[in-house]
Design a protein around this motif. Structure first.
Motif, PDB file in Angstrom:
ATOM      1  N   ASN A  93      -0.428  -3.897  -6.547  1.00 34.65           N
ATOM      2  CA  ASN A  93       0.120  -2.594  -6.182  1.00 34.65           C
ATOM      3  C   ASN A  93      -0.223  -1.574  -7.259  1.00 34.65           C
ATOM      4  O   ASN A  93      -0.873  -1.902  -8.259  1.00 34.65           O
ATOM      5  CB  ASN A  93       1.634  -2.693  -6.004  1.00 34.65           C
ATOM      6  CG  ASN A  93       2.290  -3.429  -7.161  1.00 34.65           C
ATOM      7  OD1 ASN A  93       2.059  -3.094  -8.322  1.00 34.65           O
ATOM      8  ND2 ASN A  93       3.084  -4.442  -6.856  1.00 34.65           N
ATOM      9  N   ALA A  94       0.229  -0.343  -7.082  1.00 35.71           N
ATOM     10  CA  ALA A  94      -0.103   0.751  -8.004  1.00 35.71           C
ATOM     11  C   ALA A  94       0.420   0.496  -9.414  1.00 35.71           C
ATOM     12  O   ALA A  94      -0.245   0.845 -10.401  1.00 35.71           O
ATOM     13  CB  ALA A  94       0.450   2.070  -7.468  1.00 35.71           C
ATOM     14  N   GLY A 128       0.783  -1.238   0.000  1.00 35.25           N
ATOM     15  CA  GLY A 128       0.000   0.000   0.000  1.00 35.25           C
ATOM     16  C   GLY A 128       0.806   1.275   0.000  1.00 35.25           C
ATOM     17  O   GLY A 128       0.255   2.342  -0.275  1.00 35.25           O
ATOM     18  N   THR A 129       2.101   1.196   0.293  1.00 35.88           N
ATOM     19  CA  THR A 129       2.880   2.439   0.427  1.00 35.88           C
ATOM     20  C   THR A 129       3.027   3.167  -0.909  1.00 35.88           C
ATOM     21  O   THR A 129       3.107   4.399  -0.940  1.00 35.88           O
ATOM     22  CB  THR A 129       4.273   2.172   1.034  1.00 35.88           C
ATOM     23  OG1 THR A 129       4.888   1.100   0.324  1.00 35.88           O
ATOM     24  CG2 THR A 129       4.155   1.780   2.500  1.00 35.88           C
ATOM     25  N   PRO A 150      -7.764  -4.965   9.257  1.00 37.88           N
ATOM     26  CA  PRO A 150      -8.084  -3.618   8.769  1.00 37.88           C
ATOM     27  C   PRO A 150      -7.112  -3.129   7.689  1.00 37.88           C
ATOM     28  O   PRO A 150      -7.523  -2.461   6.734  1.00 37.88           O
ATOM     29  CB  PRO A 150      -7.989  -2.749  10.028  1.00 37.88           C
ATOM     30  CG  PRO A 150      -8.209  -3.693  11.164  1.00 37.88           C
ATOM     31  CD  PRO A 150      -7.566  -4.969  10.719  1.00 37.88           C
ATOM     32  N   SER A 151      -5.828  -3.477   7.815  1.00 38.89           N
ATOM     33  CA  SER A 151      -4.841  -3.037   6.825  1.00 38.89           C
ATOM     34  C   SER A 151      -5.149  -3.627   5.450  1.00 38.89           C
ATOM     35  O   SER A 151      -5.095  -2.923   4.429  1.00 38.89           O
ATOM     36  CB  SER A 151      -3.427  -3.428   7.261  1.00 38.89           C
ATOM     37  OG  SER A 151      -3.075  -2.764   8.462  1.00 38.89           O
ATOM     38  N   LEU A 152      -5.470  -4.913   5.413  1.00 41.73           N
ATOM     39  CA  LEU A 152      -5.831  -5.549   4.140  1.00 41.73           C
ATOM     40  C   LEU A 152      -7.104  -4.936   3.565  1.00 41.73           C
ATOM     41  O   LEU A 152      -7.182  -4.681   2.361  1.00 41.73           O
ATOM     42  CB  LEU A 152      -6.015  -7.064   4.324  1.00 41.73           C
ATOM     43  CG  LEU A 152      -4.739  -7.881   4.464  1.00 41.73           C
ATOM     44  CD1 LEU A 152      -5.061  -9.306   4.912  1.00 41.73           C
ATOM     45  CD2 LEU A 152      -3.937  -7.923   3.162  1.00 41.73           C
ATOM     46  N   THR A 167      -0.591   2.878   7.049  1.00 38.90           N
ATOM     47  CA  THR A 167       0.707   2.953   6.349  1.00 38.90           C
ATOM     48  C   THR A 167       1.874   2.738   7.313  1.00 38.90           C
ATOM     49  O   THR A 167       2.864   2.101   6.955  1.00 38.90           O
ATOM     50  CB  THR A 167       0.861   4.286   5.588  1.00 38.90           C
ATOM     51  OG1 THR A 167       0.539   5.365   6.464  1.00 38.90           O
ATOM     52  CG2 THR A 167      -0.046   4.334   4.379  1.00 38.90           C
ATOM     53  N   ASP A 168       1.738   3.237   8.539  1.00 42.30           N
ATOM     54  CA  ASP A 168       2.792   2.986   9.539  1.00 42.30           C
ATOM     55  C   ASP A 168       2.901   1.495   9.847  1.00 42.30           C
ATOM     56  O   ASP A 168       4.002   0.940   9.933  1.00 42.30           O
ATOM     57  CB  ASP A 168       2.508   3.757  10.835  1.00 42.30           C
ATOM     58  CG  ASP A 168       2.804   5.248  10.712  1.00 42.30           C
ATOM     59  OD1 ASP A 168       3.321   5.664   9.647  1.00 42.30           O
ATOM     60  OD2 ASP A 168       2.496   5.994  11.662  1.00 42.30           O
TER      61      ASP A 168
END
Length: 293
Positions: free
Chosen positions: A287-288, A19-20, A62-64, A44-45
């Protein structure tokens, strides 16, 4: 037009740094900020912290949810839409969001509470088995109390869940090429976390589900439906029920699906689908840089 399914991975797919690269996209940055306001901590942290912290259920789920929903929304912004959606365990929440069952913040609130309840569970064990005799496995599970088939992932891969004694008993009796204990706090997808599931059911029942804009295939009942009440009942059963991913993979071609896009870190689901339903076009957006034009 090629009929396409979008599928979303769950816990175990997380990778440090996920995600970064989305932080360069303004709409993604906004979502990360909204998530921090809801969660009380920065996705992100956490994603940039050590693998052990990211792998804690409290943070993983939650991050996923945040990373996968951002990726899926960016794909939609580029004019793409799925004809069917499904997710593996936690991934089902992203599928339901994309199907319009609930809005983004409602989904994140649900995932936050689900993660907290599952993180608080202790005393159970889960293990993955690869290349085993299914008949023998079914027989041993049937004869062993306090162990269940938690994830039926593919013909060659399953996860069992239960008390440590029961899981180890099955591992010692079933011949498998590999048997790996999983790093989880409890016996997820089993009756042993019924107390947490009951508490979560009350929360789910208080949320109004909208009719789905695309069919959703649930973990516990692999049928495609847009009915919000059916989908809610399936989700209520999901925390203690088996993830029937092998059957979901088999269902896809029967729904006219020709192409499957896995949205999220890793390529676990496309790998499982390839083994179960060969012949489908399989793609990954992790990813992006892998976002479609």
């Amino acid at each position: 037009m090629t009929k396409t399914a979008w599928v979303f991975p769950g816990q175990g797919s997380q990778v440090t740094g996920m995600g970064t690269d989305l932080l360069d996209i303004p709409s993604a940055r906004d979502k990360f900020a909204q998530a921090e306001a809801i969660l009380g901590w920065s996705v992100t942290d956490i994603c940039q912290s050590d693998a052990e912290q990211l792998s804690r259920t409290l943070y993983t789920q939650p991050s996923l949810y945040v990373v996968e929903t951002i990726l899926a929304d960016l794909i939609r912004e580029r004019g793409h839409q799925p004809d069917l959606v499904a997710g593996h365990s936690l991934g089902e929440y992203i599928a339901l969001y994309i199907a319009g069952i609930f809005d983004w913040s409602v989904g994140l609130h649900l995932v936050k509470r689900r993660a907290e309840l599952m993180d608080s569970v202790s005393g159970g064990m889960m293990a993955a088995l690869m290349n085993f005799d299914r008949e023998q496995l079914d027989m041993v599970i049937a004869q062993t109390p306090n162990v269940v088939l938690a994830n039926d992932n593919s013909p060659a891969q399953v996860v069992i869940s239960g008390t440590p004694e029961a899981v180890q008993a099955v591992m010692s009796q079933v011949k498998a090429k590999r048997a790996i204990p999983l790093k989880v706090s409890g016996a997820f997808h089993s009756h042993l976390i019924a107390a947490a599931a009951m508490e979560f059911q009350e929360i789910l029942e208080s949320v109004q589900f909208q009719p789905a804009i695309v069919p959703v295939v649930s973990n516990v009942e692999p049928i495609a439906t847009v009915d919000p009440e059916i989908l809610k009942q399936h989700l209520i059963k999901q925390m203690t029920g088996s993830v029937r991913w092998r059957e979901i993979s088999l269902l896809l071609p029967t729904q006219g699906i020709e192409r499957v896009v896995e949205i999220g870190p890793g390529n676990v689901l496309t790998g499982l689908i390839k083994r179960t339903s060969p012949g489908l076009i399989l793609e990954n957006v992790r990813n992006a840089t892998e976002l479609p034009v």
